[in-house]
Design an enzyme around this catalytic site. Structure first.
Site, PDB file in Angstrom:
ATOM      1  N   ARG A  49      23.352   9.405  -5.566  1.00 27.46           N
ATOM      2  CA  ARG A  49      24.261   9.677  -6.690  1.00 27.46           C
ATOM      3  C   ARG A  49      25.542  10.415  -6.321  1.00 27.46           C
ATOM      4  NH1 ARG A  49      22.747   5.874 -10.324  1.00 27.46           N
ATOM      5  NH2 ARG A  49      20.513   6.003 -10.738  1.00 27.46           N
TER       6      ARG A  49
ATOM      7  N   ARG B 257      18.686   8.248 -35.736  1.00 28.30           N
ATOM      8  CA  ARG B 257      19.379   8.266 -34.442  1.00 28.30           C
ATOM      9  C   ARG B 257      19.783   6.883 -33.948  1.00 28.30           C
ATOM     10  NH1 ARG B 257      14.698   9.693 -30.012  1.00 28.30           N
ATOM     11  NH2 ARG B 257      13.087   8.319 -30.808  1.00 28.30           N
TER      12      ARG B 257
ATOM     13  N   LEU C 123      12.903  19.954  -2.928  1.00 26.33           N
ATOM     14  CA  LEU C 123      14.171  19.799  -2.206  1.00 26.33           C
ATOM     15  C   LEU C 123      14.308  18.412  -1.592  1.00 26.33           C
ATOM     16  CD1 LEU C 123      16.773  20.973  -1.109  1.00 26.33           C
ATOM     17  CD2 LEU C 123      15.454  22.077   0.715  1.00 26.33           C
TER      18      LEU C 123
ATOM     19  N   ARG D 295      15.970   7.439 -13.865  1.00 29.64           N
ATOM     20  CA  ARG D 295      15.395   6.428 -12.990  1.00 29.64           C
ATOM     21  C   ARG D 295      14.760   7.059 -11.756  1.00 29.64           C
ATOM     22  NH1 ARG D 295      16.935   1.292 -13.707  1.00 29.64           N
ATOM     23  NH2 ARG D 295      15.124   0.961 -12.386  1.00 29.64           N
ATOM     24  N   HIS D 296      15.150   8.294 -11.465  1.00 34.21           N
ATOM     25  CA  HIS D 296      14.603   8.983 -10.278  1.00 34.21           C
ATOM     26  C   HIS D 296      13.228   9.520 -10.644  1.00 34.21           C
ATOM     27  CE1 HIS D 296      18.357   8.637  -7.991  1.00 34.21           C
ATOM     28  NE2 HIS D 296      18.868   8.545  -9.203  1.00 34.21           N
TER      29      HIS D 296
ATOM     30  N   SER E  88      14.326  16.490 -28.053  1.00 32.96           N
ATOM     31  CA  SER E  88      13.739  15.410 -28.845  1.00 32.96           C
ATOM     32  C   SER E  88      14.570  15.125 -30.081  1.00 32.96           C
ATOM     33  CB  SER E  88      12.330  15.775 -29.288  1.00 32.96           C
ATOM     34  OG  SER E  88      11.912  14.843 -30.260  1.00 32.96           O
TER      35      SER E  88
HETATM   36  C1  LIG Z   1      24.774   2.589  -7.278  1.00 35.08           C
HETATM   37  C2  LIG Z   1      23.524   2.307  -8.045  1.00 35.08           C
HETATM   38  C3  LIG Z   1      23.442   1.187  -8.838  1.00 35.08           C
HETATM   39  C4  LIG Z   1      22.271   0.912  -9.559  1.00 35.08           C
HETATM   40  N1  LIG Z   1      22.226  -0.207 -10.353  1.00 35.08           N
HETATM   41  C5  LIG Z   1      21.097  -0.482 -11.059  1.00 35.08           C
HETATM   42  C6  LIG Z   1      21.003  -1.625 -11.895  1.00 35.08           C
HETATM   43  O1  LIG Z   1      21.937  -2.410 -12.011  1.00 35.08           O
HETATM   44  N2  LIG Z   1      19.880  -1.843 -12.593  1.00 35.08           N
HETATM   45  C7  LIG Z   1      18.798  -1.012 -12.495  1.00 35.08           C
HETATM   46  O2  LIG Z   1      17.784  -1.260 -13.143  1.00 35.08           O
HETATM   47  N3  LIG Z   1      18.842   0.085 -11.706  1.00 35.08           N
HETATM   48  C8  LIG Z   1      19.956   0.372 -10.995  1.00 35.08           C
HETATM   49  N4  LIG Z   1      20.006   1.504 -10.211  1.00 35.08           N
HETATM   50  C9  LIG Z   1      18.815   2.382 -10.138  1.00 35.08           C
HETATM   51  C10 LIG Z   1      18.049   2.162  -8.824  1.00 35.08           C
HETATM   52  O3  LIG Z   1      17.531   0.850  -8.762  1.00 35.08           O
HETATM   53  C11 LIG Z   1      16.880   3.164  -8.712  1.00 35.08           C
HETATM   54  O4  LIG Z   1      15.997   2.968  -9.797  1.00 35.08           O
HETATM   55  C12 LIG Z   1      17.336   4.603  -8.759  1.00 35.08           C
HETATM   56  O5  LIG Z   1      18.443   4.784  -7.894  1.00 35.08           O
HETATM   57  C13 LIG Z   1      16.205   5.526  -8.333  1.00 35.08           C
HETATM   58  O6  LIG Z   1      15.968   5.366  -6.940  1.00 35.08           O
HETATM   59  P1  LIG Z   1      14.551   5.463  -6.296  1.00 35.08           P
HETATM   60  O7  LIG Z   1      13.617   4.464  -6.913  1.00 35.08           O
HETATM   61  O8  LIG Z   1      14.737   5.422  -4.826  1.00 35.08           O
HETATM   62  O9  LIG Z   1      14.136   6.965  -6.718  1.00 35.08           O
HETATM   63  P2  LIG Z   1      12.730   7.589  -7.130  1.00 35.08           P
HETATM   64  O10 LIG Z   1      12.209   6.945  -8.360  1.00 35.08           O
HETATM   65  O11 LIG Z   1      12.993   9.071  -7.179  1.00 35.08           O
HETATM   66  O12 LIG Z   1      11.765   7.257  -5.941  1.00 35.08           O
HETATM   67  C14 LIG Z   1      11.942   7.887  -4.652  1.00 35.08           C
HETATM   68  C15 LIG Z   1      11.251   7.006  -3.617  1.00 35.08           C
HETATM   69  O13 LIG Z   1       9.837   6.974  -3.890  1.00 35.08           O
HETATM   70  C16 LIG Z   1       9.328   5.676  -3.609  1.00 35.08           C
HETATM   71  N5  LIG Z   1       8.796   5.103  -4.870  1.00 35.08           N
HETATM   72  C17 LIG Z   1       8.840   5.660  -6.111  1.00 35.08           C
HETATM   73  N6  LIG Z   1       8.193   4.873  -6.991  1.00 35.08           N
HETATM   74  C18 LIG Z   1       7.768   3.784  -6.305  1.00 35.08           C
HETATM   75  C19 LIG Z   1       7.060   2.611  -6.668  1.00 35.08           C
HETATM   76  N7  LIG Z   1       6.669   2.377  -7.931  1.00 35.08           N
HETATM   77  N8  LIG Z   1       6.797   1.715  -5.695  1.00 35.08           N
HETATM   78  C20 LIG Z   1       7.162   1.923  -4.420  1.00 35.08           C
HETATM   79  N9  LIG Z   1       7.866   3.003  -4.013  1.00 35.08           N
HETATM   80  C21 LIG Z   1       8.143   3.928  -4.938  1.00 35.08           C
HETATM   81  C22 LIG Z   1      10.481   4.866  -3.050  1.00 35.08           C
HETATM   82  O14 LIG Z   1      10.499   4.999  -1.659  1.00 35.08           O
HETATM   83  C23 LIG Z   1      11.702   5.545  -3.622  1.00 35.08           C
HETATM   84  O15 LIG Z   1      12.885   5.364  -2.876  1.00 35.08           O
HETATM   85  C24 LIG Z   1      21.142   1.781  -9.479  1.00 35.08           C
HETATM   86  C25 LIG Z   1      21.253   2.924  -8.674  1.00 35.08           C
HETATM   87  C26 LIG Z   1      22.406   3.199  -7.972  1.00 35.08           C
HETATM   88  C27 LIG Z   1      22.472   4.461  -7.137  1.00 35.08           C
END
Ligand SMILES: Cc1cc2nc3c(=O)[nH]c(=O)nc-3n(C[C@H](O)[C@H](O)[C@H](O)COP(=O)(O)OP(=O)(O)OC[C@H]3O[C@@H](n4cnc5c(N)ncnc54)[C@H](O)[C@@H]3O)c2cc1C
Ligand SMILES: [Zn+2]
Length: 268
Positions: A231, A204, A221, A123-124, A133
């Site tokens: 995390r 799979r 970094l 998700r990051h 694969s």
């Molecule tokens: C405790 C916990 C519970 C969670 N529960 C769920 C859940 O129930 N369901 C679920 O689907 N996910 C869940 N997640 C995932 C969460 O919603 C994020 O997708 C994940 O933590 C990645 O974070 P991020 O988007 O900040 O990171 P990255 O994708 O690395 O993005 C980093 C930063 O870049 C910016 N960014 C990146 N892409 C965009 C964009 N398209 N638009 C605007 N800004 C952007 C934002 O500022 C973002 O913070 C959970 C995460 C945690 C830590």
């Protein structure tokens, strides 16, 4: 710094593939904008008339006497000095969110983790990934079985899981047995399917999310720190936290001063 595999969970690992940059390079990148260079860390230290230098931290960790003696000649006089150094600039950049210099460093790691952890991890979006694969190679028969203690943890600090009471030890043990049956059955169906010529990409479908997968993840970094913020938090699922703590340990070894600033910010 070790590039050995660090064991995580029952069959997973983290391994540093490569890193670039350093705390010093971050300063250099920041100073470049004003045509300057890295000037040195100003940590308290002992210096000798002969030029021998001993950091105060190292001296404190190794000795009980109040003044170190010079290893070259015990008759030399060593004096204590504190100089202002570039750790001030590093802290300024970090604490005022001047983050682009922190994008000049980074690392690539290899990770073996259960598929459900990989799903959370990917998700990051600021990290780059390459994953094994399962369309082209059969996934190895390696599966995650949580310990009884882990299964008995209640939601704890995790708000999403609060309100659930911990199960009993025998319920936890029964769950482990059920998982073990599932994994055997799934692997049996998987290998039978592969042997009968079912395409790998469809065979799979029988594999559970507790199966281990493997990937490489690369990020700068700044984005690794963002990953750690989310995390290593107690709200994150325990399994991915174990990986994040391993990542944190690698960052601490590679970028110790930036890592200290990150921890100080998290404690504040
Ligand atoms: C405790 C916990 C519970 C969670 N529960 C769920 C859940 O129930 N369901 C679920 O689907 N996910 C869940 N997640 C995932 C969460 O919603 C994020 O997708 C994940 O933590 C990645 O974070 P991020 O988007 O900040 O990171 P990255 O994708 O690395 O993005 C980093 C930063 O870049 C910016 N960014 C990146 N892409 C965009 C964009 N398209 N638009 C605007 N800004 C952007 C934002 O500022 C973002 O913070 C959970 C995460 C945690 C830590
Ligand atoms: Zn000396």
């Amino acid at each position: 710094l070790s590039t050995d595999r660090v064991a995580v969970l029952d069959h997973g690992y983290l391994q540093l593939v490569e890193s670039w940059g350093s705390d010093e390079r971050i300063i250099e990148a920041a100073r470049m904008s004003t045509d300057g260079a890295f000037r040195g860390w100003g940590d308290p230290r002992w210096t000798c008339q002969c030029g021998y230098i001993l950091s105060a931290a190292l001296f404190m960790a190794t000795s009980a006497v109040d003044r170190p003696s010079c290893p070259k000649d015990p008759a030399h006089v060593m004096s204590y000095e504190e100089r202002p150094g570039d750790e001030k600039l590093l802290a300024y950049l970090y604490n005022h969110r001047h983050m682009s210099p922190f994008e000049m460093a980074g690392m690539i790691i290899e990770v073996q983790a259960p598929i459900f952890v990989v799903r959370e991890w990917q998700r990051h979006r600021t990290q780059s990934y390459n994953e094994l694969s399962a369309r082209y190679a059969p996934l190895p028969d390696v599966n995650y079985v949580p310990s009884v203690e882990r299964i008995m943890q209640s939601g704890g600090a995790n708000k999403q899981a609060s309100g659930t009471k911990p199960c009993s030890m025998s319920e936890a043990a029964a769950f482990r047995v059920a998982l073990d049956h599932l994994y055997r059955r799934a692997n049996n169906d998987y290998t039978t399917a592969l042997e009968s010529g079912i395409p790998k990409e469809l065979a799979r479908l029988v594999l559970p999310v507790g199966r281990y997968s493997r990937m490489r993840a690369s990020a700068n970094l700044r984005n690794w720190l963002q990953f750690l913020t989310l995390r290593t938090d107690p709200a994150a699922q325990w399994e991915i936290r174990q990986y994040a703590l391993g990542v944190s340990n690698l960052i601490r070894q590679l970028f110790p001063r930036t890592h200290d600033l990150f921890l100080a910010e998290r404690r504040a």
